[in-house]
Enzyme design. Structure first.
Site, PDB file in Angstrom:
ATOM      1  N   GLY A  13      58.356 -12.317 -16.709  1.00 48.32           N
ATOM      2  CA  GLY A  13      57.200 -11.443 -16.571  1.00 48.32           C
ATOM      3  C   GLY A  13      57.602  -9.991 -16.448  1.00 48.32           C
ATOM      4  N   CYS A  14      56.719  -9.104 -16.907  1.00 52.26           N
ATOM      5  CA  CYS A  14      56.928  -7.661 -16.797  1.00 52.26           C
ATOM      6  C   CYS A  14      58.266  -7.270 -17.426  1.00 52.26           C
ATOM      7  CB  CYS A  14      56.845  -7.235 -15.332  1.00 52.26           C
ATOM      8  SG  CYS A  14      55.476  -7.945 -14.412  1.00 52.26           S
ATOM      9  N   SER A  15      59.087  -6.489 -16.724  1.00 54.23           N
ATOM     10  CA  SER A  15      60.381  -6.114 -17.301  1.00 54.23           C
ATOM     11  C   SER A  15      61.314  -7.317 -17.401  1.00 54.23           C
ATOM     12  CB  SER A  15      61.030  -5.004 -16.471  1.00 54.23           C
ATOM     13  OG  SER A  15      61.245  -5.417 -15.140  1.00 54.23           O
TER      14      SER A  15
END
Length: 565
Positions: free
Chosen positions: A298-300
């Site tokens: 998730g995300c970075s």
């Protein structure tokens, strides 16, 4: 039951309080923002006709306010002016309308400036930040609810507010507190799912969780968290624990917990992080007996995972059975958000030089930067609550995690900047990232992707673009009716929860076309994802009686040591 037709209005905004996206780390230089102030002053002197025009319009509004003829009213969603006194009391109403008039005409003035769009974006951002700070609700004398509180408490709210301000100055780096941390104890009432560290290196711990079902699916799941947040977001309180949910579905989750780096770790970059994940995959396959794994990032962490998928493909490593990409932008564009429009080549250069000189970007600095992306919600809201009302901030588990900050190494920061500059996920095979020619068009495993309707950090349409970048034929895109973090932490049981998905087909190029095909479904998307994972997790087998194996025996209990760094 699914509902046809998608209405994305009125979504819950509460999920956008945390970080993990690229926006605040791509190179917004303070020099550029200070330059915007200089440019606005120059515009005032150099183009007096424009300034005078808007000053005249402002004067008309002021006259209407003084004579009680003004119809200016705040947005119904603007919580700053929710108290009835803003309408009932003539002085407060005039104060509010004067502020709204100022805000309106400053915005119109910036819109009429003879400048390029980059300068206009910066002027809009800086002027909005200044106007937000000048709202009468941010002052004791100008805030009716704060004055009522003083009277009701006999002045005790003022004393409490001064105490809260002092504590923030001394103990919180001068940042206004967003959460009451006292009720939460890591490993006691948050991040408590039974498990153990079965592999530790200088960079990471690999946690295996104890099964909760008699049988488990053969192929395990490895969760790759962002390097700029603590991994226990995946195991918050039991009712919000994604790990606990996956275990209950008969899946075998493993979680990487990254170490919080210091200056001595400045050389850790994407290459090093990906090598660590490959080592973790080696351990998981040895412990579980599976030849493949399912990945989730998730995300970075999704950027890291996507780079990993490319590197594994380049080295003929076929162990990635499927991948889940949550609230992650692989093809960022400057017009994705107001903040992205502020980024310049010079800003990127300055940001890289600054982090290289320091060795790390400190977690507190990143947290402060995230907060100023939405100052009314993440700064002034807490100034009013904590200092003017003299109340403690809320005890909220997601905000507790969000404020448990981590540092970002200079090398990893530079790698992220390169991804923004070179767009390697789009320009297949043209950039050497993490020791190989990055090309995700060759990645062909099944993919599950998630976006959030009200995500201001990784806007859902930007997340959707990733559906067009991989070589996979089977891609499921789901849109959660939440913001950045709560799009992910979306357990069953919330009566307001809903999500959108389109009939099974290759996602069309344009997100608008997907939206026309999508249907609304009530509830959490987690059960849908669990079924998707189980279809790709092999047969059932008896759950392991012990964690780890002879070569990788269980060590420290979950959440491990690095969660406390």
């Amino acid at each position: 039951m699914a509902k046809k037709g998608v209405d994305l209005g009125g979504a819950d905004e509460a999920g956008g309080a945390a970080g993990g996206g690229l926006n605040p780390i791509v190179g917004i230089a303070r020099e550029d923002l200070l330059g915007a102030v200089t440019m606005m002053l120059r515009e005032t002197v150099g183009n007096p006709t424009n300034s005078f025009k808007h000053m005249q319009a402002f004067t008309v509004d002021v006259a209407n306010i003084i004579t009680a003829k003004s119809t200016l009213a705040p947005d119904p969603k603007d919580k700053r002016f929710a108290d009835p006194a803003w309408q009932a009391n003539p002085l407060f109403r005039m104060s509010m309308q004067y502020y709204l008039a100022s805000q309106k005409h400053v915005k119109n003035w910036v819109a009429d400036m003879k400048v390029d769009e980059l300068e206009r974006s910066r002027a809009n951002f800086v002027s909005a930040m200044i106007m937000d700070s000048l709202a009468p609700s941010n002052t004791l004398a100008g805030n009716p609810s704060a004055l009522k509180k003083v009277i009701e408490t006999g002045g005790q709210s003022l004393m409490n507010g001064l105490k809260n301000a002092y504590n923030d100055i001394v103990h919180n780096d001068g940042i206004v507190s967003q959460v009451d941390k006292k009720p939460f104890k890591l490993g006691e009432n948050i991040a408590i799912q039974p498990g153990a560290v079965i592999h530790r290196t200088e960079m990471m711990e690999l946690i295996q969780y104890a099964p909760t079902t008699e049988q488990v699916h053969e192929i395990p799941v490895l969760v790759v968290p962002p390097q700029i947040n603590k991994a226990y977001l995946n195991d918050l309180t039991p009712e919000k624990s994604m790990i606990r949910f996956l275990l209950g579905q008969g899946l075998q989750p493993f979680l990487i917990s990254w170490r919080n780096p210091t200056v001595e770790h400045r050389a850790w970059g994407l290459n090093e992080y990906i090598d660590e994940i490959i080592k973790a995959i080696d351990v998981i396959c040895a412990v579980s007996g599976s030849e493949t794994i399912n990945l989730s990032g998730g995300c970075s962490g999704g950027i890291t995972m996507s780079t990993l998928l490319s590197k594994m493909k380049a080295s003929s490593d076929e162990r990635a059975n499927s991948a889940t990409l949550m609230v992650c932008v692989l093809h960022p564009k400057r017009d994705d958000s107001e903040v992205g429009a502020l980024v310049s080549d010079d800003g990127i250069k300055l940001a890289r030089e600054r982090s290289a000189k320091k060795g790390i970007l400190e977690g507190k600095s990143l947290s402060r930067m995230f907060a100023w992306l939405r100052p009314n919600d993440l700064v002034w809201n807490y100034v009013v609550n904590n200092y003017l009302h003299g109340e403690d901030p809320p005890a909220f588990d997601i905000l507790f995690w969000n404020n448990d900050t981590t540092n970002l190494t200079a090398t990893l920061h530079s790698d992220y900047l390169r991804i923004y500059e070179e767009q390697p996920f789009v320009n297949h095979g043209k950039s050497t990232i993490a020791g190989h020619q990055l090309d995700i068009s060759k990645v062909d495993c099944d993919l599950f992707m998630l976006g959030g309707v009200t995500d201001h950090i990784t806007p859902w349409k930007a997340c959707y673009r990733s559906t067009q970048l991989f070589g996979s034929q089977n891609i499921e895109f789901v849109l959660s009716h939440s913001g950045h973090v709560q799009a992910i932490i979306n357990p069953p049981g919330n009566p307001k929860a809903k999500y959108y998905r389109a009939p099974k087909a290759k996602p069309p190029e344009a997100p608008e076309k997907w939206l026309k095909l999508a249907q609304e479904f009530p509830g959490s998307w987690w059960p849908l994802w669990a079924e998707w994972l189980k279809d790709r997790s092999g047969n059932l087998k008896p759950a392991p009686a012990e964690l780890g194996n002879a070569d990788h025996p269980p060590g420290d209990k979950a959440p491990g040591r690095y969660a406390f760094d």
